[in-house]
Scaffold this active site. Structure first.
Site, PDB file in Angstrom:
ATOM      1  N   HIS A 281      66.877  27.203  34.151  1.00  0.00           N
ATOM      2  CA  HIS A 281      67.799  27.150  35.286  1.00  0.00           C
ATOM      3  C   HIS A 281      68.472  28.506  35.496  1.00  0.00           C
ATOM      4  O   HIS A 281      68.715  28.932  36.628  1.00  0.00           O
ATOM      5  CB  HIS A 281      68.884  26.089  35.045  1.00  0.00           C
TER       6      HIS A 281
ATOM      7  N   GLU B  57      40.646  23.440  34.966  1.00  0.00           N
ATOM      8  CA  GLU B  57      41.825  23.733  34.140  1.00  0.00           C
ATOM      9  C   GLU B  57      41.558  23.574  32.648  1.00  0.00           C
ATOM     10  O   GLU B  57      42.375  24.004  31.840  1.00  0.00           O
ATOM     11  CB  GLU B  57      42.970  22.787  34.516  1.00  0.00           C
TER      12      GLU B  57
ATOM     13  N   CYS C 182      44.081  29.216  42.184  1.00  0.00           N
ATOM     14  CA  CYS C 182      45.430  28.869  42.640  1.00  0.00           C
ATOM     15  C   CYS C 182      46.467  29.016  41.544  1.00  0.00           C
ATOM     16  O   CYS C 182      47.629  28.675  41.724  1.00  0.00           O
ATOM     17  CB  CYS C 182      45.457  27.438  43.197  1.00  0.00           C
TER      18      CYS C 182
ATOM     19  N   ASP D  32      47.033  26.478  33.261  1.00  0.00           N
ATOM     20  CA  ASP D  32      46.586  25.496  32.269  1.00  0.00           C
ATOM     21  C   ASP D  32      45.292  25.925  31.599  1.00  0.00           C
ATOM     22  O   ASP D  32      45.102  25.684  30.399  1.00  0.00           O
ATOM     23  CB  ASP D  32      46.408  24.122  32.931  1.00  0.00           C
TER      24      ASP D  32
END
Length: 852
Positions: free
Chosen positions: A478, A715, A786, A739
């Protein structure tokens, strides 16, 4: 009347042969040390709730669960010595705190595994609240009707009554006990204080004329309560604190320590004491080091370049003492500190909302909710009442909760640990009288801390602080998100050598490339300032040309697409020059809500996105990709030892086809509004692809749609290795390098110590990409990328040189990636790609790219 008793019915919890508890080959159960009950030799493998109530406790090994309604508490213990399985063979269907109905499945277990590896599969059902049972079925008979009553117990009419566990025989006043005698002992039992040793320990306590309580892992319990002792969730080596009051306090403390050291009926490990071992810090054989004099490396949390001077922020707090200045004073101080913290947070929320940062304000809304959660305040208030200081009690409580959350399999809950620590520190500072606002900083400060919380980032004076460095922390925290939203350059996991620098040391912080130049010369500062100026001009140039096609210098066009996760992202992508959407993360429709979106809701949003992109910009919609690091609150999934190797990605759709079917229908029904493509995540084998394809084709037929292109994410290594077979069944591949790198390198990309080694430019990953492209080309199919590698400008020549036809990147990266394609030739890119495949390591690939 309130104290009137009636018969409370316990239904059959498990199909099998019902037996007297005295038949169990375990003296703790057979001698009713834990309480009265029954045994069942199961003929089924599902444990059901025998009455409606609350799950108050689940053992960490998942073999035992406690259910309570009113003053009746029942322990259900599957198998004997099954704690040693450490969760193997048990699948939970509920969680602690859940309200369940009679007959609801609680746990599915592998009876064969228990029979092979444990003392017995016979299971115990014990009333731990002290009542005697009245059997209503004959023993040694097979029972299979889950709705029938197997025994009753006397109970109060008040279903909200608290449980009445075994009480100590201590003659103690009704006033809160003044615990005076304290002791401690480390647990020598391999599996901690589970049911058997907990029962023996409670017997030791009950035999004394004293009131006893235990503390461990931030939890406290009555020493005479078996389930209370079990709720401490102890493990081998944990420190158990003992507090006692009463005539026998001194003696019972000694007896408890002796009994625990003796094992409480179990064998103890060879190591019966656990001295604190000071770990000597060593230099790893492999470590991130720049190799250049005066240069330190870190990892980008928020990009940017700045020139400034180092200031180390010392966050050392005053010592937290245990001694109370008085019950009323400590309680008042605690409540005032919590109230003041809530007011501070609400001020932050208001300020961020006014600045249009509503999404970031939600972080602090969550902090307010944490402070208003009675569960977080309950324990410190109890400890304050027991004579501890407010600061000590609060610190102990929030650190324990944060540690518990951090160890959870659920990544969302684990991530909440940072929020609990942030909130906890805020209140603790109030209690200790620490004011963070007194520090005076100069303009051009680059702040160094060990780590930084979201609250601290928000509180930074950005008129003075131009950059941020931490020796710990994560790029997806965060705090990192807030730093990026404020364009504050921020590096995490910076080399520890930065802590040896003196305040005021000049630094060139290059958070785009993860480097810090220490004590630069005047010439280096001038050159760096020129870089900052040129980068700003270049960014503006890239934006001006963003809508031009990405064509190499020798005339080969590469499609540059965007990775998006919302309608707003789609609008930004079009404005930034996206030629397609290479990845629409459909899980944005499912996350942060309490129930699954309806088919109509999904169709409406997908249709809007397709209309924004238009028929000339294809949109690849990835089917639901959750599990692993992205759980859903309304889709309870069994805890997995390694969720990244479990039910995630397309496996969710295979296991729960109704969810996949609704999503596919929503996509197909809107396909006419644009150019829709469907993509499946985490395909690892041909049978998975065929099963999902069959569902899609069936729904196309039902909706009268002729054809929607389908593709898969590459992946996992098995998909790359079998790409030739998979290519025959799809229209395209898209490589998810994040991944793929994680699985090829066997490195969790979120691991604080290893994440830096999970680099998609490693030759092993590049070879997987090469293998995939060649298999696709042979089948006449195209390949896109991607993953994060596509957004790295330096990787563009390698990717297009390997034959990748589409690069799908983050929206902010679109202009620069399109520009990068225009600066290279395909011929040179092919040459670079071939050389990269021959490299031995990531560093070799990066040196190759730097030499171009």
């Amino acid at each position: 009347m309130k104290d009137q008793k009636h018969e409370f019915s316990i239904q059959l919890p498990l199909k099998g042969i019902v037996q007297a508890v005295t038949e169990l080959p375990d003296p703790v159960f057979a001698e009713k040390m834990m309480g009265d009950g029954i045994a069942i030799d199961p003929i089924d493998n599902v444990l059901h709730a025998p009455f409606a109530g609350k799950i108050t406790q689940i053992h960490s090994s998942h073999h035992a669960v406690t259910l309570q309604q009113g003053d009746v508490e029942l322990l259900m213990h599957i198998g004997l010595d099954s704690v040693a399985l450490k969760g193997r063979g048990f699948e939970l269907h509920v969680a602690e705190g859940d309200q369940v109905q009679a007959g609801q499945p609680l746990i599915t277990f592998d009876a064969d595994l228990i029979a092979r590896e444990c003392v017995s599969v016979q299971s115990a059902f014990i009333i731990t609240s002290g009542q005697e049972i009245k059997p209503t079925v004959s023993f040694d008979g097979v029972q299979s009707d889950l709705a029938q009553t197997v025994f009753t117990v006397p109970s109060s009419n008040d279903p909200s009554a608290a449980p009445a566990p075994f009480e100590s025989t201590a003659n103690v006043d009704a006033e809160p006990a003044q615990y005076e005698v304290t002791g401690s002992v480390q647990i020598p039992n391999v599996t901690g204080l589970h049911a058997r040793p907990a029962a023996r320990l409670a017997v030791v306590v009950r035999q004394a004329d004293a009131k006893v309580r235990f503390k461990a892992n931030g939890n406290t319990c009555d020493g005479s309560s078996v389930t209370g002792i079990m709720s401490l969730k102890t493990k081998l080596g944990d420190l158990l604190e003992i507090e006692a009051a009463g005539d026998d306090a001194q003696q019972v403390t000694a007896d408890i320590i002796a009994a625990i050291k003796a094992g409480l009926g179990e064998e103890v490990t060879a190591v019966t004491s656990f001295p604190e071992v000071e770990l000597v810090k060593e230099t790893p054989l492999l470590q991130v080091k720049s190799g250049d004099d005066g240069v330190l490396l870190g990892f980008t949390a928020s990009p940017g370049r700045v020139i400034g001077k180092l200031v180390q922020h010392n966050k050392t707090l005053p010592e937290v003492t245990r001694k109370s200045i008085g019950l009323a004073e400590e309680r008042a101080a605690f409540k005032a500190s919590v109230k003041a913290s809530v007011q501070d947070l609400q001020s932050i929320i208001e300020r961020m909302t006014e600045q249009g940062q509503e999404e970031l304000a939600d972080v602090f809304n969550a902090h307010v909710q944490l402070l208003q959660d009675p569960e977080l305040s309950e324990k410190p208030l109890a400890d304050i009442a027991g004579g501890q200081s407010a600061a000590w009690s609060w610190k102990l409580a929030y650190e324990a909760q944060a540690e518990t959350l951090a160890k959870m399999d659920d990544p969302l809950l684990a991530a909440r640990a940072a929020d609990v620590r942030d909130v906890g520190l805020r209140v603790l500072k109030k209690l200790l009288g620490v004011d963070d606002g007194t520090e005076v900083l100069q303009e051009g400060t680059i702040l160094l801390q060990e780590d930084v919380t979201p609250s601290e980032v928000v509180a930074l004076d950005l008129s003075k602080i131009v950059g941020l460095c931490t020796t710990h922390g994560g790029a997806s925290s965060h705090a990192a998100i807030i730093a990026r939203s404020n364009n504050l350059p921020y590096l995490v996991n910076v080399e520890e050598a930065i802590k040896d620098l003196e305040d005021g040391t000049p630094l060139l912080l290059d958070a785009k490339h993860g480097k810090i130049k220490v004590s630069p010369s005047a010439e280096e500062q001038t050159a760096f300032a020129l870089k900052i100026e040129n980068a700003s001009k270049q960014a503006e140039e890239y934006r001006r040309d963003a809508h031009k096609p990405a064509i190499t210098t020798d005339g080969v066009r590469v499609e540059i697409a965007a990775n998006i996760g919302s309608l707003e992202d789609a609008e930004k992508a079009v404005a930034a020059g996206a030629e397609a959407v290479g990845l629409l993360r459909s899980e944005f429709l499912y996350m942060e809500r309490l129930n699954e979106p309806t088919e109509e809701e999904q169709a409406d949003i997908i249709g809007n996105i397709l209309e924004v992109m238009g028929k000339d910009r294809p949109v690849i919609i990835r089917t639901l990709d959750v599990g692993g690091d992205k759980p859903l609150p309304y889709m309870p999934m069994p805890a997995e030892e390694n969720p990244f190797l479990g039910v995630r990605g397309v496996r969710i759709g295979i296991e729960r086809p109704s969810i996949l079917r609704r999503q596919v229908r929503a996509i197909i029904s809107q396909a006419h509004k644009g150019h829709a493509r469907i993509m499946y995540p985490m395909i690892s084998a041909l049978d998975e692809l065929r099963a999902v394809n069959a569902l899609v084709r069936e729904e196309q037929k039902n909706l009268g749609v002729e054809h929607v292109e389908v593709g898969i994410m590459i992946e996992v290594p098995s998909a790359a290795l079998m790409a030739d077979k998979l290519a025959e069944e799809v229209d395209f591949f898209s490589i998810g390098t994040n991944d793929l790198t994680q699985y090829v390198m066997a490195i969790d990309r979120g691991h604080p110590a290893l994440a830096s080694r999970a680099d998609a430019l490693h030759p092993a990953v590049l070879r997987m990409i090469d293998m995939t492209v060649k298999a696709a080309e042979k089948a006449g199919k195209w390949v896109g990328v991607c993953g994060g590698l596509a957004s790295q400008p330096e990787a563009v020549p390698i990717l297009i040189g390997l034959g990748v036809k589409e690069l799908s990147v983050s929206v902010p990266a679109l202009p620069e990636i399109k520009h990068k394609v225009r600066t290279v030739s395909m011929a040179d890119s092919i040459s670079i790609a071939k050389a990269a495949l021959e490299c031995a390591d990531t560093s070799d690939v990066k040196n190759l790219l730097r030499s171009q």
